[in-house]
Design a protein around this motif. Sequence first.
Motif, PDB file in Angstrom:
ATOM      1  N   HIS A 290      24.277 -12.244   4.077  1.00 34.08           N
ATOM      2  CA  HIS A 290      22.881 -12.677   4.026  1.00 34.08           C
ATOM      3  C   HIS A 290      22.263 -12.292   2.691  1.00 34.08           C
ATOM      4  CE1 HIS A 290      18.493 -12.123   4.687  1.00 34.08           C
ATOM      5  NE2 HIS A 290      18.628 -13.246   5.358  1.00 34.08           N
ATOM      6  N   ALA A 291      22.590 -11.094   2.215  1.00 36.37           N
ATOM      7  CA  ALA A 291      22.064 -10.626   0.923  1.00 36.37           C
ATOM      8  C   ALA A 291      22.579 -11.473  -0.232  1.00 36.37           C
ATOM      9  CB  ALA A 291      22.451  -9.162   0.715  1.00 36.37           C
ATOM     10  N   LYS A 292      23.715 -12.120  -0.055  1.00 38.95           N
ATOM     11  CA  LYS A 292      24.300 -12.954  -1.117  1.00 38.95           C
ATOM     12  C   LYS A 292      23.932 -14.426  -0.966  1.00 38.95           C
ATOM     13  CE  LYS A 292      28.425  -9.983  -1.314  1.00 38.95           C
ATOM     14  NZ  LYS A 292      28.279  -9.488  -2.707  1.00 38.95           N
ATOM     15  N   GLY A 293      23.295 -14.783   0.155  1.00 36.83           N
ATOM     16  CA  GLY A 293      22.979 -16.178   0.403  1.00 36.83           C
ATOM     17  C   GLY A 293      24.211 -17.011   0.699  1.00 36.83           C
ATOM     18  N   GLU A 294      25.218 -16.373   1.303  1.00 37.26           N
ATOM     19  CA  GLU A 294      26.472 -17.053   1.631  1.00 37.26           C
ATOM     20  C   GLU A 294      26.747 -16.892   3.117  1.00 37.26           C
ATOM     21  OE1 GLU A 294      29.702 -15.562  -0.735  1.00 37.26           O
ATOM     22  OE2 GLU A 294      28.417 -15.266  -2.486  1.00 37.26           O
ATOM     23  N   ALA A 295      27.667 -17.733   3.615  1.00 36.42           N
ATOM     24  CA  ALA A 295      28.124 -17.576   4.999  1.00 36.42           C
ATOM     25  C   ALA A 295      29.109 -16.413   5.067  1.00 36.42           C
ATOM     26  CB  ALA A 295      28.795 -18.867   5.469  1.00 36.42           C
TER      27      ALA A 295
END
Length: 383
Positions: A159-164
């Motif tokens: 979530h912090a990386k904006g990835e799944a």
Amino acid sequence: MYIINAKINTVTNGVIERGFLQIEDGKIAKVGPMEELDAQGDALDMHGFTVYPGFIDAHTHLGMWEDGLGFEGDDGNEETDPITPHLRACDAVNPLDRCFVEARQAGITTVITGPGSANPISGQMLAMKTQGRRMESCIIKDPVAMKFALGENPKSVYHAKGEAPVTRMATAALIREQLYKARRYMEDMEKAQNDEDCDEPEYDMKCEALIPVLRREVKAHIHAHRADDMFTAIRLAKEFDLDYVLIHGTEGYKIADVLLEEGACVVAGPILCDRSKPELRELTPANPGMLSNCGVSVALCTDHPEIPIQYLPLCAGIAVKEGMNYHEALKAITISPAKICGIDDRVGSIEVGKDADLVVFAGDPFSVYAKPKMVMIDGSIIV
């Protein structure tokens, strides 16, 4: 070498009130009451002391997050890719980290260690002794398990990386997708080996690493704290016929009857900690006892460095304080983790043919002030 006049708690075959042990080439050669001792070489007289099998911590990250270091010693989570089954703990563990010394001094002779829970599939765990300077001389079994993770941790990291994955759905879907890929890869490999007209698939290191898991040659250790995550773990394990172990099982006491019905094993812990994140809101140190009293197979763990590894025996004492049967707590740091992790042919009890990993106490090993009189690994006195 002989140990004589000792009280010997074999864990699996009762207690010998006044017994002896014969050790040859790092193995237990004989064990029995003193009346059966017919010859004696160099002997250690342990009158007044009790001998136990060396303690086993069933889930740690020992040597992966080095003591007293920051990023330089942090080798436990590869947070650049959520699916990393090809990573091997043996390439990261530093057996010279001083926490191995603290483990030995507490009587912990074997640990399961490996990557953390940032990724839905994190990599390969191994079983190793706590004595040695290079991995090749320490390893009992590598890999001993493939580490999977459900719930909060992968969500938080990505979530912090904006990835799944940022949801539990995506975490399960990523695991499922990779296992399907690995199963197809395995089938294509087998087809090519049996039919010369079929070509082997292009080499895939991630799929290769998962083939032993799909063949049930390597266990799936699945990080799951919440009850719903444990059910997801069981669902995935059934779908792919995995030989699985639930790691942590913090809310296991809520579903103990179902876990028993499913034949699930739980490596419970840490219990000597605060409720430091949402998944630990329902943590109770009574959990291991409630699971065990229901008939579920339970081992205890520190999850080092979450709890410093030297407090494993103390965790067993806390579990007893909170309702766990004393002998079951002893089994939970000896034979139960050995069986759950598939290394009970080597360690976990005092039996002829097993490694001479022993720990000697004058009093109750679960006491807060208990300290081993002696620790032996592979027949060598370490402490």
